[in-house]
Scaffold this motif. Structure first.
Motif, PDB file in Angstrom:
ATOM      1  N   GLU A 109       0.837  -1.203   0.000  1.00 26.43           N
ATOM      2  CA  GLU A 109       0.000   0.000   0.000  1.00 26.43           C
ATOM      3  C   GLU A 109       0.874   1.257   0.000  1.00 26.43           C
ATOM      4  N   ARG A 110       0.492   2.218  -0.853  1.00 23.01           N
ATOM      5  CA  ARG A 110       1.240   3.480  -0.956  1.00 23.01           C
ATOM      6  C   ARG A 110       0.377   4.622  -0.447  1.00 23.01           C
ATOM      7  N   TYR A 111       1.044   5.610   0.120  1.00 22.76           N
ATOM      8  CA  TYR A 111       0.356   6.764   0.682  1.00 22.76           C
ATOM      9  C   TYR A 111       0.880   8.026   0.015  1.00 22.76           C
ATOM     10  N   ALA A 112      -0.044   8.895  -0.402  1.00 19.42           N
ATOM     11  CA  ALA A 112       0.336  10.126  -1.094  1.00 19.42           C
ATOM     12  C   ALA A 112       0.698  11.234  -0.121  1.00 19.42           C
ATOM     13  N   ASN A 113       0.137  11.191   1.084  1.00 19.17           N
ATOM     14  CA  ASN A 113       0.405  12.256   2.059  1.00 19.17           C
ATOM     15  C   ASN A 113       0.110  11.759   3.473  1.00 19.17           C
ATOM     16  N   VAL A 114       0.344  12.617   4.447  1.00 22.24           N
ATOM     17  CA  VAL A 114       0.157  12.271   5.854  1.00 22.24           C
ATOM     18  C   VAL A 114      -1.307  11.983   6.159  1.00 22.24           C
ATOM     19  N   GLN A 115      -2.218  12.733   5.538  1.00 22.27           N
ATOM     20  CA  GLN A 115      -3.648  12.546   5.791  1.00 22.27           C
ATOM     21  C   GLN A 115      -4.087  11.126   5.427  1.00 22.27           C
ATOM     22  N   GLU A 116      -3.677  10.650   4.268  1.00 16.90           N
ATOM     23  CA  GLU A 116      -4.026   9.276   3.859  1.00 16.90           C
ATOM     24  C   GLU A 116      -3.471   8.255   4.846  1.00 16.90           C
ATOM     25  N   LEU A 117      -2.240   8.450   5.256  1.00 15.61           N
ATOM     26  CA  LEU A 117      -1.609   7.518   6.193  1.00 15.61           C
ATOM     27  C   LEU A 117      -2.326   7.533   7.543  1.00 15.61           C
ATOM     28  N   ALA A 118      -2.638   8.705   8.052  1.00 15.89           N
ATOM     29  CA  ALA A 118      -3.326   8.804   9.346  1.00 15.89           C
ATOM     30  C   ALA A 118      -4.708   8.165   9.272  1.00 15.89           C
ATOM     31  N   ARG A 119      -5.423   8.382   8.180  1.00 15.92           N
ATOM     32  CA  ARG A 119      -6.744   7.748   8.020  1.00 15.92           C
ATOM     33  C   ARG A 119      -6.619   6.228   8.023  1.00 15.92           C
ATOM     34  N   ALA A 120      -5.635   5.712   7.286  1.00 18.62           N
ATOM     35  CA  ALA A 120      -5.456   4.259   7.216  1.00 18.62           C
ATOM     36  C   ALA A 120      -5.104   3.687   8.600  1.00 18.62           C
ATOM     37  N   LEU A 121      -4.243   4.362   9.336  1.00 22.53           N
ATOM     38  CA  LEU A 121      -3.850   3.862  10.656  1.00 22.53           C
ATOM     39  C   LEU A 121      -4.999   3.912  11.646  1.00 22.53           C
ATOM     40  N   THR A 122      -5.758   4.982  11.667  1.00 18.33           N
ATOM     41  CA  THR A 122      -6.851   5.080  12.633  1.00 18.33           C
ATOM     42  C   THR A 122      -8.036   4.221  12.225  1.00 18.33           C
TER      43      THR A 122
END
Length: 127
Positions: A109-122
């Motif tokens: 899985e790839r993340y374009a920015n911090v927002q995408e990563l934070a959403r995926a983690l939470t």
């Protein structure tokens, strides 16, 4: 006269002790000029008393996780895969809980920015 590593004179030490006595005894600032007092925390300041922010812990909202990730990763880390981001977090001595949460993400899985990563983690931790 310089006394070892002490930069202040004995007189200045006594003056500073006297300035602090009122604060220590009363439990609140005793100065008449408000600009001397430290600014209180704001309602929207991140919680720091609970330890490191990690997804899945109480109080680890999307905003808190995003703020911690942005502080550690910055913009130059993106776009990136979960494996790349784990290496960056380890290099920057991120909290173990944050790194472990990212290690549980799918490797491809790839993340374009911090927002995408934070959403995926939470989102994953909240399920």
């Amino acid at each position: 006269m310089q006394r070892g590593s002490d930069r202040l004179s004995r007189h200045r030490d006594e003056e500073m002790k006297h300035e602090l006595q009122g604060l220590l005894r009363s439990g609140h600032p005793t100065r008449t000029e408000e600009w001397h007092d430290p600014e209180p925390t704001a309602d929207d300041d991140p919680e720091i008393a609970g330890g490191p922010v990690t997804p899945g812990h109480a109080g680890a909202s999307l905003e808190a996780v995003r703020l911690e990730l942005a502080r550690l990763l910055g913009r130059s880390s993106f776009p990136a895969s979960a494996g790349d981001l784990v290496r960056v977090l380890r290099r920057k001595s991120a909290p173990d809980g944050l790194v472990e949460a990212l290690e549980r993400q799918p490797r491809g899985e790839r993340y374009a920015n911090v927002q995408e990563l934070a959403r995926a983690l939470t989102r994953r931790e909240g399920q």
